[in-house]
Design a protein around this motif. Structure first.
Motif, mmCIF file in Angstrom:
data_model
loop_
_atom_site.group_PDB
_atom_site.id
_atom_site.type_symbol
_atom_site.label_atom_id
_atom_site.label_comp_id
_atom_site.label_asym_id
_atom_site.label_seq_id
_atom_site.Cartn_x
_atom_site.Cartn_y
_atom_site.Cartn_z
ATOM 1 N N GLU A 139 50.055 44.346 38.288
ATOM 2 C CA GLU A 139 49.171 43.283 38.751
ATOM 3 C C GLU A 139 48.386 42.667 37.589
ATOM 4 O O GLU A 139 48.052 41.485 37.610
ATOM 5 N N THR A 181 47.157 38.869 39.219
ATOM 6 C CA THR A 181 46.623 38.860 40.585
ATOM 7 C C THR A 181 45.350 39.675 40.736
ATOM 8 O O THR A 181 44.817 39.775 41.834
ATOM 9 N N GLN A 185 49.163 31.729 50.284
ATOM 10 C CA GLN A 185 47.818 32.069 49.860
ATOM 11 C C GLN A 185 46.864 30.968 50.288
ATOM 12 O O GLN A 185 47.273 29.840 50.558
ATOM 13 N N GLN A 194 44.067 35.370 45.909
ATOM 14 C CA GLN A 194 45.289 36.086 45.558
ATOM 15 C C GLN A 194 46.292 35.956 46.702
ATOM 16 O O GLN A 194 45.911 35.889 47.869
ATOM 17 N N LYS A 235 48.665 40.935 49.261
ATOM 18 C CA LYS A 235 47.263 41.296 49.456
ATOM 19 C C LYS A 235 46.827 41.155 50.914
ATOM 20 O O LYS A 235 45.638 41.241 51.219
ATOM 21 N N GLN A 260 45.938 41.945 54.708
ATOM 22 C CA GLN A 260 45.327 43.091 55.356
ATOM 23 C C GLN A 260 45.476 42.967 56.860
ATOM 24 O O GLN A 260 45.375 41.878 57.426
#
Length: 245
Positions: free
Chosen positions: A10, A15, A139, A144, A164, A166
């Motif tokens: 990363e 990122t 995004q 990110q 990324k 969630q």
């Protein structure tokens, strides 16, 4: 892949947030294993830079941008603000300018790095990437990336890899497609498996040219999917880019 390897990847992909990136920059000076992993990722990505022609901006570019921001802030203050200058708003514009500077320098590195983001979770992803050279990044603004999608236009096979994203309790992510050839509105391509695992789908009902020009979206919907047949929650969008070199 362990945590150290993921951090190194990363770091090179670009990122990480600024604080974490600064921490990694300091750690690599004292941690040979981390430095070796970062060097390995840089070696993987560096050949991609050969495909991009360097463009040198004019020496006064940033000063002219800053001057225009200052002029804009002064004009807005004189015309519509009574009292102290709107420093908060101007500060936000300066923060955006800093991000634009970083993007101008490293934008290609981040974009190219995303092409190998699948390597973070799958050591065999290099072969898969050769077969699926069309990529879409999902995004919001300059955040990110949440998801990375690859599509093999020959077989119409699609894979969505969380980056990324969630999970949200009681909610599910849903994939959509929009194209003039499909008529007005957007059309559901089904639900994503989860925010933690890749989702694979076949798009046999869509020809390659349509997929190449379509806009894709991922929205957050009630569990089980949108009750209206149209996106009802926050959505992020992406289009396919040919990443073959």
């Amino acid at each position: 892949m362990n945590e150290l390897e993921r951090l190194a990847a990363e770091y090179v992909l670009g990122t990480l947030d600024s604080d974490t990136r600064q921490q990694i920059s300091l750690r690599r000076l004292d941690e040979p294993d981390l430095e070796a992993l970062i060097s390995d990722w840089e070696a993987r990505l560096s050949p991609l830079l050969d495909e991009v022609e360097e463009v040198t901006p004019k020496a006064d570019l940033w000063s002219r941008i800053e001057q225009r921001l200052n002029d804009s802030g002064a004009t807005r203050t004189t015309a519509s603000i009574q009292g102290p200058i709107a420093t908060d708003e101007l500060g936000q514009l300066r923060q955006q300018l800093s991000r634009w500077r970083a993007a101008a320098v490293g934008g290609f590195g981040i974009a190219a790095g995303l092409l190998v983001a699948l390597l973070l979770g799958n050591p065999l992803a290099h072969d898969a990437m050769v077969k699926t050279p069309h990529v879409a990044v999902f995004q919001s603004n300059d955040e990110q990336p949440a998801f990375l999608m690859t599509v093999d236009l020959d077989t119409r096979q699609l894979k969505i890899e969380p980056v990324k994203a969630q999970g949200v309790s009681g909610k599910t992510y849903q994939l959509w497609i929009k194209s003039d050839r499909l008529g007005p509105g957007v059309h559901s391509l089904g639900l994503l498996e989860s925010a933690d695992l890749p989702t694979r789908k076949k798009l046999q009902d869509y020809d390659p040219e349509l997929l190449r020009s379509a806009t894709f979206g991922i929205s957050l919907e009630p569990e089980g999917g949108s009750p209206t047949g149209q996106p009802t929650g926050p959505a992020i969008h992406g289009t396919l880019y040919d990443t073959s070199i």
